[in-house]
Design an enzyme around this catalytic site. Structure first.
Site, PDB file in Angstrom:
ATOM      1  N   ASP A   1       3.926   2.228  -4.370  1.00 49.00           N
ATOM      2  CA  ASP A   1       2.643   2.561  -5.453  1.00 49.00           C
ATOM      3  C   ASP A   1       2.850   1.575  -6.306  1.00 49.00           C
ATOM      4  OD1 ASP A   1       1.376   3.878  -7.587  1.00 49.00           O
ATOM      5  OD2 ASP A   1       1.460   5.964  -6.780  1.00 49.00           O
TER       6      ASP A   1
ATOM      7  N   LYS B   1     -11.400  -1.011 -15.230  1.00 49.36           N
ATOM      8  CA  LYS B   1     -11.685  -1.981 -14.455  1.00 49.36           C
ATOM      9  C   LYS B   1     -12.295  -3.099 -15.768  1.00 49.36           C
ATOM     10  CE  LYS B   1     -11.380  -1.187 -10.271  1.00 49.36           C
ATOM     11  NZ  LYS B   1     -10.301  -1.797  -9.716  1.00 49.36           N
TER      12      LYS B   1
ATOM     13  N   ASN C   1      -5.738  -5.488  -5.839  1.00 46.56           N
ATOM     14  CA  ASN C   1      -6.845  -4.599  -5.253  1.00 46.56           C
ATOM     15  C   ASN C   1      -6.864  -3.137  -5.231  1.00 46.56           C
ATOM     16  OD1 ASN C   1      -9.266  -4.769  -3.128  1.00 46.56           O
ATOM     17  ND2 ASN C   1      -7.364  -3.753  -2.045  1.00 46.56           N
TER      18      ASN C   1
ATOM     19  N   TYR D   1     -12.577   4.891 -15.122  1.00 43.28           N
ATOM     20  CA  TYR D   1     -12.473   3.791 -14.010  1.00 43.28           C
ATOM     21  C   TYR D   1     -13.161   2.634 -14.596  1.00 43.28           C
ATOM     22  CZ  TYR D   1     -13.729   1.706  -9.653  1.00 43.28           C
ATOM     23  OH  TYR D   1     -13.926   0.680  -8.629  1.00 43.28           O
TER      24      TYR D   1
ATOM     25  N   ASP E   1       0.826  -1.310  -0.204  1.00 42.11           N
ATOM     26  CA  ASP E   1       0.048   0.082   0.039  1.00 42.11           C
ATOM     27  C   ASP E   1       0.972   1.354   0.146  1.00 42.11           C
ATOM     28  OD1 ASP E   1      -3.460   0.333   1.132  1.00 42.11           O
ATOM     29  OD2 ASP E   1      -2.036   2.103   0.882  1.00 42.11           O
TER      30      ASP E   1
HETATM   31  N1  LIG Z   1     -15.780  -0.183  -2.219  1.00 39.50           N
HETATM   32  C1  LIG Z   1     -16.522  -0.268  -3.326  1.00 39.50           C
HETATM   33  O1  LIG Z   1     -17.814  -0.090  -3.247  1.00 39.50           O
HETATM   34  C2  LIG Z   1     -16.143  -0.920  -4.606  1.00 39.50           C
HETATM   35  C3  LIG Z   1     -16.858  -1.432  -5.736  1.00 39.50           C
HETATM   36  C4  LIG Z   1     -16.350  -2.016  -6.729  1.00 39.50           C
HETATM   37  C5  LIG Z   1     -14.976  -2.105  -6.864  1.00 39.50           C
HETATM   38  N2  LIG Z   1     -14.311  -1.919  -5.772  1.00 39.50           N
HETATM   39  C6  LIG Z   1     -12.797  -2.383  -5.896  1.00 39.50           C
HETATM   40  O2  LIG Z   1     -12.297  -2.969  -4.684  1.00 39.50           O
HETATM   41  C7  LIG Z   1     -11.053  -2.412  -4.450  1.00 39.50           C
HETATM   42  C8  LIG Z   1     -10.796  -1.851  -3.119  1.00 39.50           C
HETATM   43  O3  LIG Z   1     -11.992  -1.012  -2.827  1.00 39.50           O
HETATM   44  P1  LIG Z   1     -11.781  -0.070  -1.523  1.00 39.50           P
HETATM   45  O4  LIG Z   1     -13.280   0.359  -1.385  1.00 39.50           O
HETATM   46  O5  LIG Z   1     -11.327  -0.766  -0.228  1.00 39.50           O
HETATM   47  O6  LIG Z   1     -10.857   0.967  -1.708  1.00 39.50           O
HETATM   48  P2  LIG Z   1     -10.240   2.217  -0.795  1.00 39.50           P
HETATM   49  O7  LIG Z   1     -10.089   3.339  -1.598  1.00 39.50           O
HETATM   50  O8  LIG Z   1     -10.965   2.219   0.565  1.00 39.50           O
HETATM   51  O9  LIG Z   1      -8.767   1.303  -0.469  1.00 39.50           O
HETATM   52  C9  LIG Z   1      -7.816   1.561  -1.316  1.00 39.50           C
HETATM   53  C10 LIG Z   1      -6.485   1.068  -0.699  1.00 39.50           C
HETATM   54  O10 LIG Z   1      -5.485   1.116  -1.863  1.00 39.50           O
HETATM   55  C11 LIG Z   1      -4.356   1.820  -1.430  1.00 39.50           C
HETATM   56  N3  LIG Z   1      -4.098   2.345  -2.912  1.00 39.50           N
HETATM   57  C12 LIG Z   1      -4.602   3.312  -3.605  1.00 39.50           C
HETATM   58  N4  LIG Z   1      -4.109   3.597  -4.967  1.00 39.50           N
HETATM   59  C13 LIG Z   1      -2.733   2.830  -4.736  1.00 39.50           C
HETATM   60  C14 LIG Z   1      -1.429   2.694  -5.596  1.00 39.50           C
HETATM   61  N5  LIG Z   1      -1.468   3.343  -6.588  1.00 39.50           N
HETATM   62  N6  LIG Z   1      -0.292   1.982  -5.084  1.00 39.50           N
HETATM   63  C15 LIG Z   1      -0.689   1.380  -3.807  1.00 39.50           C
HETATM   64  N7  LIG Z   1      -1.723   1.200  -3.110  1.00 39.50           N
HETATM   65  C16 LIG Z   1      -2.702   1.871  -3.341  1.00 39.50           C
HETATM   66  C17 LIG Z   1      -5.110   3.013  -0.791  1.00 39.50           C
HETATM   67  O11 LIG Z   1      -3.842   3.734   0.054  1.00 39.50           O
HETATM   68  C18 LIG Z   1      -6.177   2.329   0.060  1.00 39.50           C
HETATM   69  O12 LIG Z   1      -5.346   1.562   1.283  1.00 39.50           O
HETATM   70  C19 LIG Z   1     -10.571  -1.462  -5.493  1.00 39.50           C
HETATM   71  O13 LIG Z   1      -9.987  -2.123  -6.730  1.00 39.50           O
HETATM   72  C20 LIG Z   1     -12.203  -0.850  -6.335  1.00 39.50           C
HETATM   73  O14 LIG Z   1     -12.044  -0.513  -7.620  1.00 39.50           O
HETATM   74  C21 LIG Z   1     -14.672  -1.287  -4.673  1.00 39.50           C
END
Ligand SMILES: NC(=O)c1ccc[n+]([C@@H]2O[C@H](COP(=O)([O-])OP(=O)(O)OC[C@H]3O[C@@H](n4cnc5c(N)ncnc54)[C@H](O)[C@@H]3O)[C@@H](O)[C@H]2O)c1
Length: 249
Positions: A63, A164, A90, A160, A37
């Protein structure tokens, strides 16, 4: 003996929410975890929590767009844990992270690059970094966390949704190439999942009695795929019915 004892999982975006839940789920089942992360504080806190479960944790505070750093942490993980068995892509980024959500026609090229690089190039970097270990051991599971935005679109997030969808295409094509090494590549497409413990009811519309899902429901699906050797190139939608048609009674 726990089912993933002796195995190692590389989880990106593992500092909070869905990624952290996935990392803890692997650890609870005996796997060592690379906690990747770019938020170093969150990654370190998650890794310390994982270590209390009696498994190893390596903090990869970088990153996913940083190819050199990702390769270097993968190398370090193989040195420490012997191999990498699971990769969960993720980490994500929509233009919302830059406060730049907009209609596509107004989107700045820098914002488009940011979203594509984070979601798809990040997944490419991580997969290329872990594949040599998986191929050598003739075992591996790569799981991309996509989104139903890839299936049904999402307003103000053309970049996005496209990124995806690219993760789903990547999983299918890569699954063909690495099947001979006993490596499966799949996607999970969540619907509205609660974030920081807060439900996303406004994004839910239909299904699951109008509730948003939980990170655990996504982590459970990751574990299901991690245990299965015959599902590959697939996209599992976990959305409480959000993408179903209107139907009729
Ligand atoms: N929460 C939702 O409703 C939802 C819906 C559909 C898909 N998703 C997918 O699920 C996954 C997780 O979602 P979430 O809601 O837990 O996201 P979030 O934003 O709460 O957490 C994302 C995490 O990834 C880290 N991060 C972001 N960019 C980064 C990078 N470039 N390098 C390293 N770390 C990085 C952030 O610091 C954070 O800890 C994502 O791929 C998102 O697209 C989420």
């Amino acid at each position: 003996m726990k089912k993933f004892a002796g195995r190692t999982a590389f989880v990106t975006g593992a500092g909070k929410n869905i990624g952290k839940e996935i990392a803890l789920a692997f650890a609870n089942n005996g796997a060592n975890v690379i906690v990747c992360d770019y938020n170093a504080d969150n990654a370190t806190a998650a890794a310390r929590e994982i270590e209390t479960l009696g498994v190893g944790a390596l903090v990869a505070a970088c990153d996913v767009r940083d190819r050199k750093a990702i390769f270097s942490f993968a190398k370090e993980a193989v040195k420490q844990f012997g191999k990498i068995d699971f990769l969960v892509n993720n980490a994500c980024g929509s233009a919302g992270l830059l406060n730049k959500l907009s209609r596509f026609i107004d989107a700045e090229p820098e914002t488009l690059d940011f979203v594509l690089d984070t979601n798809i190039k990040g997944s490419f970097n991580c997969a290329q970094a872990v594949l040599p270990s998986m191929i050598e051991n003739k075992y591996g599971k790569i799981i991309n966390i996509s989104s139903i935005a890839a299936i049904c679109g999402l307003y103000d997030r053309v970049d996005y949704a496209a990124a995806k969808a690219a993760q789903i295409g990547m999983a299918k094509a890569l699954a063909m190439e690495v099947g001979e090494y006993n490596i499966c590549v799949n996607c999970i497409s969540p619907g509205a999942i609660e974030r920081n413990g807060v439900a996303m009811e406004h994004m839910t519309y239909l299904g699951k009695n109008g509730h948003s899902g939980t990170p655990k429901e996504i982590a459970d699906t990751v574990l299901f795929l991690a245990e299965n050797d015959y599902i590959t190139g697939q996209n599992i939608i976990v959305d409480g019915g959000r993408t179903l048609g209107p139907g009729s009674r």
